[in-house]
Design a protein around this motif. Structure first.
Motif, short mmCIF file in Angstrom:
data_model
loop_
_atom_site.label_atom_id
_atom_site.label_comp_id
_atom_site.label_asym_id
_atom_site.label_seq_id
_atom_site.Cartn_x
_atom_site.Cartn_y
_atom_site.Cartn_z
N LYS A 65 0.84 -1.19 0.00
CA LYS A 65 0.00 0.00 0.00
C LYS A 65 0.88 1.24 0.00
CE LYS A 65 -3.63 -0.66 2.36
NZ LYS A 65 -4.57 -0.87 3.49
N GLY A 66 0.56 2.16 -0.88
CA GLY A 66 1.34 3.39 -1.00
C GLY A 66 2.51 3.28 -1.96
N ARG A 67 2.88 2.06 -2.33
CA ARG A 67 4.00 1.86 -3.27
C ARG A 67 3.51 1.32 -4.61
NH1 ARG A 67 7.91 -1.83 -2.34
NH2 ARG A 67 6.54 -3.24 -1.17
N PHE A 68 2.49 0.48 -4.59
CA PHE A 68 1.97 -0.14 -5.82
C PHE A 68 0.62 0.46 -6.17
CE2 PHE A 68 4.17 -4.59 -5.45
CZ PHE A 68 5.40 -3.95 -5.29
N THR A 69 0.36 0.58 -7.47
CA THR A 69 -0.91 1.09 -7.95
C THR A 69 -1.47 0.15 -9.02
OG1 THR A 69 -0.24 3.37 -7.55
CG2 THR A 69 -2.12 3.02 -8.99
N ASN A 70 -2.69 -0.27 -8.79
CA ASN A 70 -3.39 -1.17 -9.71
C ASN A 70 -4.34 -0.35 -10.58
OD1 ASN A 70 -4.21 -3.58 -10.82
ND2 ASN A 70 -5.46 -4.22 -9.08
N SER A 71 -4.31 -0.55 -11.87
CA SER A 71 -5.22 0.17 -12.76
C SER A 71 -5.59 -0.75 -13.92
CB SER A 71 -4.57 1.45 -13.28
OG SER A 71 -3.41 1.16 -14.03
N ARG A 72 -6.57 -0.33 -14.68
CA ARG A 72 -6.99 -1.14 -15.82
C ARG A 72 -7.48 -0.25 -16.96
NH1 ARG A 72 -11.37 -5.08 -13.72
NH2 ARG A 72 -11.51 -5.70 -15.92
N ASP A 73 -7.38 -0.79 -18.15
CA ASP A 73 -7.90 -0.14 -19.35
C ASP A 73 -8.77 -1.17 -20.06
OD1 ASP A 73 -8.40 0.98 -21.84
OD2 ASP A 73 -6.42 1.84 -22.03
N ASN A 74 -10.06 -1.09 -19.87
CA ASN A 74 -10.95 -2.11 -20.43
C ASN A 74 -10.99 -2.08 -21.95
OD1 ASN A 74 -11.55 -3.09 -17.90
ND2 ASN A 74 -13.49 -2.00 -17.71
N ALA A 75 -10.72 -0.92 -22.53
CA ALA A 75 -10.68 -0.84 -24.00
C ALA A 75 -9.52 -1.65 -24.57
CB ALA A 75 -10.58 0.61 -24.44
N LYS A 76 -8.48 -1.82 -23.75
CA LYS A 76 -7.30 -2.58 -24.19
C LYS A 76 -7.24 -3.96 -23.56
CE LYS A 76 -4.42 1.51 -24.98
NZ LYS A 76 -3.15 2.21 -24.64
N ASN A 77 -8.27 -4.31 -22.79
CA ASN A 77 -8.28 -5.62 -22.11
C ASN A 77 -7.01 -5.84 -21.29
OD1 ASN A 77 -10.73 -6.20 -23.27
ND2 ASN A 77 -10.09 -8.09 -24.25
N THR A 78 -6.59 -4.80 -20.59
CA THR A 78 -5.31 -4.85 -19.89
C THR A 78 -5.44 -4.30 -18.48
OG1 THR A 78 -4.11 -4.61 -21.98
CG2 THR A 78 -2.89 -4.14 -19.97
N VAL A 79 -4.77 -4.95 -17.56
CA VAL A 79 -4.65 -4.47 -16.20
C VAL A 79 -3.16 -4.25 -15.91
CG1 VAL A 79 -4.60 -6.80 -15.23
CG2 VAL A 79 -5.33 -4.89 -13.81
N TYR A 80 -2.88 -3.24 -15.10
CA TYR A 80 -1.50 -2.84 -14.82
C TYR A 80 -1.23 -2.85 -13.33
CZ TYR A 80 -2.18 -0.80 -19.47
OH TYR A 80 -2.48 -0.60 -20.80
N LEU A 81 0.03 -3.09 -13.00
CA LEU A 81 0.49 -2.92 -11.63
C LEU A 81 1.76 -2.07 -11.68
CD1 LEU A 81 -0.09 -3.70 -8.66
CD2 LEU A 81 1.61 -5.51 -8.93
N GLN A 82 1.63 -0.82 -11.29
CA GLN A 82 2.77 0.09 -11.22
C GLN A 82 3.43 -0.10 -9.86
OE1 GLN A 82 4.15 2.33 -13.51
NE2 GLN A 82 5.75 2.57 -11.96
N MET A 83 4.71 -0.41 -9.86
CA MET A 83 5.42 -0.70 -8.62
C MET A 83 6.54 0.30 -8.44
SD MET A 83 5.55 -4.87 -8.94
CE MET A 83 6.48 -4.85 -10.46
N ASN A 84 6.46 1.07 -7.36
CA ASN A 84 7.47 2.08 -7.05
C ASN A 84 8.17 1.73 -5.74
OD1 ASN A 84 6.58 3.55 -9.31
ND2 ASN A 84 5.07 4.65 -8.08
N SER A 85 9.30 2.36 -5.51
CA SER A 85 10.07 2.15 -4.27
C SER A 85 10.26 0.66 -4.00
CB SER A 85 9.35 2.82 -3.09
OG SER A 85 9.17 4.18 -3.32
#
Length: 124
Positions: A65-85
């Motif tokens: 929590k606070g380091r990773f961000t979960n997002s998605r783009d349904n138009a691209k059928n894709t989910v992302y996990l941005q991992m920082n620190s």
């Protein structure tokens, strides 16, 4: 149901960032919650983050929590996990998974479709 395919893993130094992605060819991707899990050698698979069908609701494990961000783009059928620190203890195989429900779930049993995983290695 299309296959889930993760990408974007690799080697990064501690303190760095990495974004992993998960895409599918399934036509119903936008109907379901998605999640990320990871498994380090000798350890059980653990929940990291989940996102509902719309991307409007998320949940995170305390460890990220606070380091990773979960997002998605349904138009691209894709989910992302941005991992920082990133930390050496983040080293693991990272898996995406698809739920049978639309709302956020944090328990592994709610996810029945899994990708093959992508390796993330954080060096100290």
């Amino acid at each position: 149901q299309g296959q889930l395919v993760e990408s974007g893993g690799g080697l990064v130094q501690a303190g760095g960032s990495l974004r992993v992605s998960c895409t599918t060819s399934g036509r119903t991707f936008g109907n379901y919650a998605m999640a990320w899990f990871r498994q380090a050698p000798g350890k059980e698979r653990e929940f990291l983050a989940a996102i509902d069908w719309s991307g409007g609701s998320t949940a995170y494990a305390d460890s990220v929590k606070g380091r990773f961000t979960n997002s998605r783009d349904n138009a691209k059928n894709t989910v992302y996990l941005q991992m920082n620190s990133l930390k050496p203890e983040d080293t693991a195989v990272y898996y995406c998974a698809r739920s049978t429900r639309s709302g956020v779930r944090t328990n592994m049993g709610a996810y029945v479709y899994w990708g093959q995983g992508t390796q993330v290695t954080v060096s100290s």
